[in-house]
Design an enzyme around this catalytic site. Structure first.
Site, PDB file in Angstrom:
ATOM      1  N   LYS A 165      43.573 -11.141  -8.817  1.00 12.77           N
ATOM      2  CA  LYS A 165      42.491 -11.565  -7.923  1.00 12.77           C
ATOM      3  C   LYS A 165      41.733 -12.768  -8.507  1.00 12.77           C
ATOM      4  O   LYS A 165      41.466 -13.755  -7.821  1.00 12.77           O
ATOM      5  CB  LYS A 165      41.528 -10.389  -7.724  1.00 12.77           C
ATOM      6  CG  LYS A 165      40.181 -10.756  -7.149  1.00 12.77           C
ATOM      7  CD  LYS A 165      40.245 -11.031  -5.680  1.00 12.77           C
ATOM      8  CE  LYS A 165      38.928 -11.581  -5.182  1.00 12.77           C
ATOM      9  NZ  LYS A 165      38.801 -11.600  -3.756  1.00 12.77           N
ATOM     10  N   THR A 190      35.494  -7.284  -6.872  1.00 11.48           N
ATOM     11  CA  THR A 190      35.997  -8.274  -7.829  1.00 11.48           C
ATOM     12  C   THR A 190      35.288  -8.071  -9.160  1.00 11.48           C
ATOM     13  O   THR A 190      34.055  -8.020  -9.204  1.00 11.48           O
ATOM     14  CB  THR A 190      35.731  -9.684  -7.293  1.00 11.48           C
ATOM     15  OG1 THR A 190      36.310  -9.772  -5.996  1.00 11.48           O
ATOM     16  CG2 THR A 190      36.343 -10.735  -8.192  1.00 11.48           C
ATOM     17  N   CYS A 232      33.080 -16.344  -3.452  1.00 17.77           N
ATOM     18  CA  CYS A 232      34.320 -15.953  -4.143  1.00 17.77           C
ATOM     19  C   CYS A 232      34.737 -17.020  -5.135  1.00 17.77           C
ATOM     20  O   CYS A 232      34.743 -16.805  -6.341  1.00 17.77           O
ATOM     21  CB  CYS A 232      35.428 -15.756  -3.125  1.00 17.77           C
ATOM     22  SG  CYS A 232      34.905 -14.714  -1.765  1.00 17.77           S
ATOM     23  N   ARG A 286      56.553 -31.654  -4.717  1.00 17.15           N
ATOM     24  CA  ARG A 286      55.947 -30.626  -5.581  1.00 17.15           C
ATOM     25  C   ARG A 286      54.457 -30.883  -5.838  1.00 17.15           C
ATOM     26  O   ARG A 286      53.889 -30.355  -6.785  1.00 17.15           O
ATOM     27  CB  ARG A 286      56.717 -30.544  -6.910  1.00 17.15           C
ATOM     28  CG  ARG A 286      58.084 -29.866  -6.732  1.00 17.15           C
ATOM     29  CD  ARG A 286      58.935 -29.885  -7.977  1.00 17.15           C
ATOM     30  NE  ARG A 286      59.298 -31.233  -8.408  1.00 17.15           N
ATOM     31  CZ  ARG A 286      60.236 -31.996  -7.825  1.00 17.15           C
ATOM     32  NH1 ARG A 286      60.910 -31.518  -6.781  1.00 17.15           N
ATOM     33  NH2 ARG A 286      60.513 -33.196  -8.260  1.00 17.15           N
TER      34      ARG A 286
HETATM   35  N1  SAJ Z   1      36.868 -26.351  -0.521  1.00 19.41           N
HETATM   36  C1  SAJ Z   1      36.971 -27.660  -0.932  1.00 19.41           C
HETATM   37  N2  SAJ Z   1      38.164 -28.289  -0.862  1.00 19.41           N
HETATM   38  C2  SAJ Z   1      39.286 -27.664  -0.386  1.00 19.41           C
HETATM   39  C3  SAJ Z   1      39.191 -26.315   0.014  1.00 19.41           C
HETATM   40  C4  SAJ Z   1      37.966 -25.677  -0.055  1.00 19.41           C
HETATM   41  O1  SAJ Z   1      35.985 -28.295  -1.376  1.00 19.41           O
HETATM   42  O2  SAJ Z   1      40.337 -28.307  -0.331  1.00 19.41           O
HETATM   43  C5  SAJ Z   1      35.580 -25.654  -0.597  1.00 19.41           C
HETATM   44  C6  SAJ Z   1      35.092 -25.118   0.740  1.00 19.41           C
HETATM   45  O3  SAJ Z   1      34.421 -26.093   1.478  1.00 19.41           O
HETATM   46  C7  SAJ Z   1      34.195 -23.985   0.279  1.00 19.41           C
HETATM   47  C8  SAJ Z   1      34.884 -23.462  -0.965  1.00 19.41           C
HETATM   48  O4  SAJ Z   1      35.748 -24.492  -1.384  1.00 19.41           O
HETATM   49  O5  SAJ Z   1      32.902 -24.464  -0.072  1.00 19.41           O
HETATM   50  C9  SAJ Z   1      35.649 -22.178  -0.809  1.00 19.41           C
HETATM   51  O6  SAJ Z   1      36.319 -22.105   0.436  1.00 19.41           O
HETATM   52  P1  SAJ Z   1      37.776 -21.471   0.627  1.00 19.41           P
HETATM   53  O7  SAJ Z   1      38.150 -21.564   2.052  1.00 19.41           O
HETATM   54  O8  SAJ Z   1      38.713 -22.094  -0.339  1.00 19.41           O
HETATM   55  O9  SAJ Z   1      37.635 -19.950   0.152  1.00 19.41           O
HETATM   56  P2  SAJ Z   1      36.700 -18.688   0.535  1.00 19.41           P
HETATM   57  O10 SAJ Z   1      35.687 -18.546  -0.565  1.00 19.41           O
HETATM   58  O11 SAJ Z   1      36.207 -18.740   1.926  1.00 19.41           O
HETATM   59  O12 SAJ Z   1      37.764 -17.480   0.433  1.00 19.41           O
HETATM   60  C10 SAJ Z   1      38.522 -17.306  -0.746  1.00 19.41           C
HETATM   61  C11 SAJ Z   1      39.981 -17.071  -0.368  1.00 19.41           C
HETATM   62  N3  SAJ Z   1      40.827 -17.247  -1.532  1.00 19.41           N
HETATM   63  C12 SAJ Z   1      41.817 -18.167  -1.576  1.00 19.41           C
HETATM   64  O13 SAJ Z   1      42.071 -18.891  -0.665  1.00 19.41           O
HETATM   65  C13 SAJ Z   1      42.609 -18.229  -2.859  1.00 19.41           C
HETATM   66  C14 SAJ Z   1      40.146 -15.682   0.223  1.00 19.41           C
HETATM   67  O14 SAJ Z   1      41.521 -15.372   0.416  1.00 19.41           O
HETATM   68  C15 SAJ Z   1      39.526 -14.633  -0.698  1.00 19.41           C
HETATM   69  O15 SAJ Z   1      39.572 -13.366  -0.100  1.00 19.41           O
HETATM   70  C16 SAJ Z   1      38.074 -14.954  -0.936  1.00 19.41           C
HETATM   71  O16 SAJ Z   1      38.000 -16.260  -1.530  1.00 19.41           O
HETATM   72  C17 SAJ Z   1      37.513 -13.876  -1.833  1.00 19.41           C
HETATM   73  O17 SAJ Z   1      36.852 -12.948  -1.318  1.00 19.41           O
HETATM   74  O18 SAJ Z   1      37.791 -13.881  -3.026  1.00 19.41           O
END
Ligand code: SAJ
Length: 434
Positions: free
Chosen positions: A215, A130, A269, A255
């Site tokens: 990305k 990235t 990420c 929506r």
């Molecule tokens: N989180 C919230 N509220 C939500 C969703 C998540 O507070 O509604 C928090 C989670 O607890 C966590 C953080 O956000 O602390 C990130 O978690 P996540 O599950 O959203 O994402 P990652 O970092 O595990 O993985 C992401 C993914 N990207 C997307 O969903 C757009 C994954 O597909 C990517 O490959 C990865 O980042 C990456 O490597 O970039």
């Protein structure tokens, strides 16, 4: 284009699964890592990262003879760069008095430099790390030009980000759609030929900078949407509303899909990638910048909730349940839960943390409990920080018999307040003041 041998630089969370998946599909793969310990571990049949199924895939790949590892690259048909792009710890950018983080591109630079002596006419080089927009054409291409060969004319150069979810990497590598951005259409096609060896999802070809932006856009989109959910939680608290109920009702709109508030955004990420936009265009990114600030500040709001439950925190004993950055993973990187614990300790609280996925985690200043019961035993309050499945299914009456605590603070909407109240607990929830 045909690929008999590829060289993967960087054997971390992405490089190792990618290298072993190629090898499992019959390609000769040389995995390269500058860390001799990583190479030694792999040669001894071990593995230095945790990812379901990876140990077996690597073992099979090594046993097949298709996969070997080294600290130095060799000639190959294709070179894949999958090295980390963290932040500089001690360097920041500044725009109109506001500080922002800067990507540390040294690993990309040195991995690219390591390829130069082995680059031959007709090869393909792919950057997977990235990176800020234009890295492929402005950082990687000029370094590779030191070989005397020019990207797009003498060899193919492309950017193809990984987009897999930790915990499901091996499946998602194969099944997810893959974007491949070439410095020329021929480079994109060469990249598509390479990944079609194992990718079953759609392969989309575009130019390198578009792929870089895609990305960053995906993760920034998520970060900004989590930030608005966190602001909604603050507003609901102010107005005497239950944010979880309000989100559920609002999301009935065809929506509207609102994400979940929580203690903040962690992992390697989503809390990182938006900064790559901010650093390259601070004048264009006030929303992205502020979303990062909102999410980074969220642990303080959890601390305020604990204060609401317990008053002054000096000497108070708190059982903190969960330290991972999100539910059901053992990854503690950039975890907002860990940040909450640090802030509570700064307020004088005595926190015992229980992380069932990593009971022996060695975080500075963290007092880890070795079991749930040990964390609960002398607690004044129980703080739920991660929505691990095993926490959600805890029975309030059972817990009541294991602790003298009669206060719970739920930062992730993991528990049914009515059930806990019925078992004698005073309940404080993020995003709820009723
Ligand atoms: N989180 C919230 N509220 C939500 C969703 C998540 O507070 O509604 C928090 C989670 O607890 C966590 C953080 O956000 O602390 C990130 O978690 P996540 O599950 O959203 O994402 P990652 O970092 O595990 O993985 C992401 C993914 N990207 C997307 O969903 C757009 C994954 O597909 C990517 O490959 C990865 O980042 C990456 O490597 O970039």
């Amino acid at each position: 284009m045909k690929f008999n041998k590829i060289c993967v630089l960087g054997l971390g969370y992405i490089g190792l699964p990618t290298a072993s998946t190629f090898a499992a599909h019959g390609v000769k793969v040389l995995g390269v890592d500058i860390n001799p310990q990583v190479i030694e571990t792999l040669r001894n049949g071990g593995i230095h990262i945790h990812e379901p199924g990876l140990r077996e895939t690597v073992k099979t790949a090594l046993a097949s003879g298709n996969f070997s590892v080294s600290t130095k690259p060799e000639e190959a048909d294709a070179f894949l760069i999958a090295v980390p792009t963290p932040f500089h710890e001690d360097k920041f950018g500044e725009y109109e008095g506001q500080k922002y983080k800067l990507a540390d591109m040294r690993a990309v630079t040195s991995a690219t430099e390591a390829i130069v002596p082995f680059l031959r006419k007709g090869n393909l080089v792919v950057l997977e790390s990235t990176s800020p927009p234009r890295t492929t054409i402005e950082l990687v291409a000029p370094i590779l030009a030191r070989s005397g060969l020019q990207a797009g004319r003498d060899f193919h150069l492309a950017y193809s980000p990984e987009r897999v979810l930790p915990g499901q990497i091996l499946r998602e590598l194969i099944e997810n759609a893959r974007v491949i951005g070439g410095v020329t259409p021929e480079s994109a096609q060469a990249g598509a030929d390479l990944y079609s060896i194992f990718v079953k999802g759609q392969i989309v070809q575009t130019d390198a900078t578009t792929a870089e932006m895609v990305k960053l856009m995906e993760n920034t989109y998520r970060d900004v949407n989590i930030a608005i959910a966190n602001e909604f939680a603050r507003l609901a608290d102010k107005f005497g509303v239950d944010v979880w109920e309000a989100i559920q009702i609002a999301s009935l709109h065809p929506r509207v899909k609102i994400l979940s508030p929580g203690p903040g955004v962690g992992g390697h990420c989503i809390s990182v990638d938006p900064w790559f936009f901010v650093e390259t265009a601070p004048e264009l990114t006030p929303l992205i910048y502020n979303a990062r600030r909102v999410n980074d500040a969220q642990p303080h709001f959890v601390v305020d909730l604990v204060k609401r439950a317990l008053g002054n925190l000096k000497g108070k004993r708190i059982a903190a349940l969960g330290l991972a950055y999100k539910p059901d993973v053992d990854d503690l990187r950039e975890s907002p839960a860990a940040e909450v614990v640090h802030l509570l300790r700064n307020e004088g609280a005595q926190v015992k943390a229980w992380e069932p996925f990593k009971p022996d985690a060695n975080l500075p200043g963290m007092d880890m409990a070795q079991s749930l019961d040990a964390a609960l035993k002398d607690a004044d309050a129980i703080l739920l920080l991660v929505r691990h499945t095993e926490f959600v299914s805890l029975k309030p009456a059972d817990i009541a018999s294991k602790t003298k605590a009669r206060a719970i603070v739920d930062a992730v909407n993991g528990w049914n307040a009515v059930d806990w109240q019925a078992a004698g607990f005073k309940v404080t929830r993020l995003g709820v003041r009723k």
